[in-house]
Design a protein around this motif. Structure first.
Motif, short mmCIF file in Angstrom:
data_model
loop_
_atom_site.label_atom_id
_atom_site.label_comp_id
_atom_site.label_asym_id
_atom_site.label_seq_id
_atom_site.Cartn_x
_atom_site.Cartn_y
_atom_site.Cartn_z
N ALA A 210 0.83 -1.21 0.00
CA ALA A 210 0.00 0.00 0.00
C ALA A 210 0.87 1.25 0.00
CB ALA A 210 -0.93 0.00 1.21
N GLY A 211 1.91 1.24 0.81
CA GLY A 211 2.79 2.40 0.86
C GLY A 211 3.47 2.66 -0.47
N ILE A 212 3.97 1.60 -1.11
CA ILE A 212 4.65 1.74 -2.39
C ILE A 212 3.67 2.19 -3.48
CG2 ILE A 212 5.88 0.48 -4.20
CD1 ILE A 212 6.99 -1.30 -1.84
N SER A 213 2.46 1.66 -3.46
CA SER A 213 1.44 2.08 -4.42
C SER A 213 1.20 3.58 -4.32
CB SER A 213 0.13 1.33 -4.19
OG SER A 213 0.26 -0.04 -4.48
N GLY A 214 1.13 4.08 -3.09
CA GLY A 214 0.95 5.51 -2.89
C GLY A 214 2.12 6.32 -3.40
N GLN A 215 3.34 5.83 -3.18
CA GLN A 215 4.52 6.52 -3.70
C GLN A 215 4.47 6.61 -5.22
OE1 GLN A 215 7.63 4.10 -1.83
NE2 GLN A 215 8.23 5.85 -0.57
N LEU A 216 4.16 5.50 -5.88
CA LEU A 216 4.11 5.50 -7.33
C LEU A 216 3.02 6.44 -7.85
CD1 LEU A 216 4.57 1.67 -7.91
CD2 LEU A 216 6.16 3.45 -8.68
N ALA A 217 1.85 6.43 -7.21
CA ALA A 217 0.78 7.31 -7.65
C ALA A 217 1.16 8.78 -7.50
CB ALA A 217 -0.49 7.01 -6.85
N SER A 218 1.84 9.12 -6.40
CA SER A 218 2.24 10.50 -6.18
C SER A 218 3.26 10.98 -7.20
CB SER A 218 2.80 10.67 -4.76
OG SER A 218 4.07 10.04 -4.64
N LEU A 219 3.97 10.03 -7.83
CA LEU A 219 4.97 10.37 -8.84
C LEU A 219 4.39 10.38 -10.25
CD1 LEU A 219 7.74 8.09 -7.34
CD2 LEU A 219 7.87 10.58 -7.46
N GLY A 220 3.11 10.07 -10.36
CA GLY A 220 2.47 10.08 -11.67
C GLY A 220 2.44 8.75 -12.37
N VAL A 221 2.82 7.68 -11.68
CA VAL A 221 2.76 6.33 -12.26
C VAL A 221 1.38 5.75 -11.92
CG1 VAL A 221 3.82 4.04 -12.38
CG2 VAL A 221 5.24 6.07 -11.93
N ARG A 222 0.53 5.65 -12.91
CA ARG A 222 -0.87 5.28 -12.67
C ARG A 222 -1.17 3.81 -12.94
NH1 ARG A 222 -1.91 9.40 -9.48
NH2 ARG A 222 -1.44 11.41 -10.49
N ARG A 223 -0.37 3.19 -13.80
CA ARG A 223 -0.65 1.78 -14.16
C ARG A 223 0.19 0.89 -13.25
NH1 ARG A 223 -0.46 3.23 -20.54
NH2 ARG A 223 1.32 4.40 -19.74
N VAL A 224 -0.40 0.58 -12.10
CA VAL A 224 0.30 -0.18 -11.06
C VAL A 224 -0.51 -1.42 -10.72
CG1 VAL A 224 1.26 -0.14 -8.73
CG2 VAL A 224 1.28 1.95 -10.13
N GLU A 225 0.13 -2.56 -10.76
CA GLU A 225 -0.49 -3.81 -10.36
C GLU A 225 0.25 -4.38 -9.16
OE1 GLU A 225 -1.66 -6.55 -13.48
OE2 GLU A 225 -1.03 -5.09 -15.00
N ARG A 226 -0.44 -5.22 -8.40
CA ARG A 226 0.17 -5.90 -7.26
C ARG A 226 0.04 -7.41 -7.45
NH1 ARG A 226 -2.00 -2.93 -1.75
NH2 ARG A 226 -2.55 -0.90 -2.66
N ASP A 227 1.11 -8.11 -7.12
CA ASP A 227 1.04 -9.58 -7.16
C ASP A 227 0.02 -10.09 -6.14
OD1 ASP A 227 1.95 -12.33 -6.02
OD2 ASP A 227 2.91 -12.24 -7.98
N GLY A 228 0.04 -9.52 -4.93
CA GLY A 228 -0.98 -9.84 -3.95
C GLY A 228 -0.68 -10.98 -3.01
N ARG A 229 0.31 -11.83 -3.33
CA ARG A 229 0.62 -12.94 -2.44
C ARG A 229 1.40 -12.45 -1.23
NH1 ARG A 229 3.76 -16.87 -6.25
NH2 ARG A 229 4.30 -14.85 -7.21
N CYS A 230 1.05 -13.00 -0.06
CA CYS A 230 1.76 -12.66 1.17
C CYS A 230 2.83 -13.72 1.42
CB CYS A 230 0.80 -12.60 2.35
SG CYS A 230 1.63 -12.40 3.95
N THR A 231 4.07 -13.28 1.58
CA THR A 231 5.17 -14.22 1.78
C THR A 231 5.02 -15.02 3.07
OG1 THR A 231 6.44 -12.38 2.71
CG2 THR A 231 6.82 -12.91 0.39
N ALA A 232 4.49 -14.40 4.10
CA ALA A 232 4.34 -15.09 5.38
C ALA A 232 3.25 -16.14 5.35
CB ALA A 232 4.07 -14.08 6.49
N GLU A 233 2.31 -16.00 4.42
CA GLU A 233 1.17 -16.91 4.34
C GLU A 233 1.32 -17.99 3.27
OE1 GLU A 233 -2.22 -13.60 5.66
OE2 GLU A 233 -1.99 -14.15 3.55
#
Length: 257
Positions: A210-233
């Protein structure tokens, strides 16, 4: 992104098309040669595993991706905000590159940039029109120090445009699992808005994706995807928080010719 599933004989590698002319891959922990506790597709040379086996595992991954090991560039990751441009003819891949950094940028087709992970996400970015690709290792410290903004700036200086960038955030420990002291969470959230979370136990946490997504959006990078898998799980991924002594999986990005 479009995923190309691996065959049963291949090591665990998710191959995906991030954008036209841009490939990314995320490895798992199956299908390699390492023995416990690194079993089995460990790519981390600094993890304590047999270095020769790590080199062989890296070769398996490169072959699965249609690459060669000498065209796969790794970093000596130190949780910094340092980013370096990779030259057209990089030095042959070394187990421990001499210059520490947590971000790489290239304009060379067929040259893959690798990020090692065991809870911290790989952030893979590319501007296909400009022919620029970048990769960053962005855990808690690197995120707070601004490695992803530093990566985007370095790519922009090389000729890319944030509006033309595509990005994917790789597997990471999720905000429901990443417990930290309250003071640490508040300090990171002050630097990276949107990164604070609450764990399943109701304790303070950090949401790296979530934090990295916000950083990218604030820089003007709008096409952002997340893998979504949790390493601990996910047992198919390495997790330092879950297992302690363990291996490293990887995220890779490269421009196709």
């Amino acid at each position: 992104m479009r995923e190309r599933p691996p065959s049963p004989e291949q090591p665990a590698v998710r191959l995906l098309t991030l954008a036209p002319g841009v490939q990314v891959a995320f490895t798992g922990r199956r299908g390699g040669l390492s023995q416990p506790p690194y079993d089995s597709l460990n790519l981390g040379a600094g993890s304590g595993d047999d270095p020769d086996v790590v080199v062989r595992n890296r070769g398996l991954v490169a072959a699965t991706c249609g690459l060669t090991p000498d065209r796969t560039v790794w970093m000596r990751q130190v949780h910094s905000s340092a980013v370096a441009r990779v030259p057209e003819s990089p030095h042959p891949a070394q187990p421990h590159p001499a210059q520490p950094r947590d971000g790489s940028v290239t304009s060379v087709p067929g040259l893959a940039l690798g990020v090692l992970s065991a809870d911290c996400p790989a952030v893979l970015v590319a501007d296909p029109d400009a022919g620029i690709a970048g990769a960053a290792h962005s855990g808690r410290e690197g995120m707070a120090r601004g490695v992803v903004p530093a990566l985007v700036r370095a790519m922009t200086e090389a000729g890319a445009e944030p509006a033309g960038m595509y990005a994917v955030i790789g597997p990471a420990i999720c905000g429901r699992c990443y417990e930290v002291p309250a003071a640490m969470r508040d300090d990171v959230a002050a630097k990276v808005p949107g990164s604070a979370s609450v764990t399943r136990a109701g304790t303070p946490g950090i949401d790296l994706s979530a934090g990295i997504s916000g950083q990218l959006a604030s820089l003007g990078v709008r096409r952002v995807e997340r893998d979504g898998r949790c390493t601990a799980e996910d047992d198919d991924l390495y997790s330092y928080r879950r297992d302690g002594r363990t291996g490293r999986f990887a995220g890779l990005v490269w421009l196709t010719p």
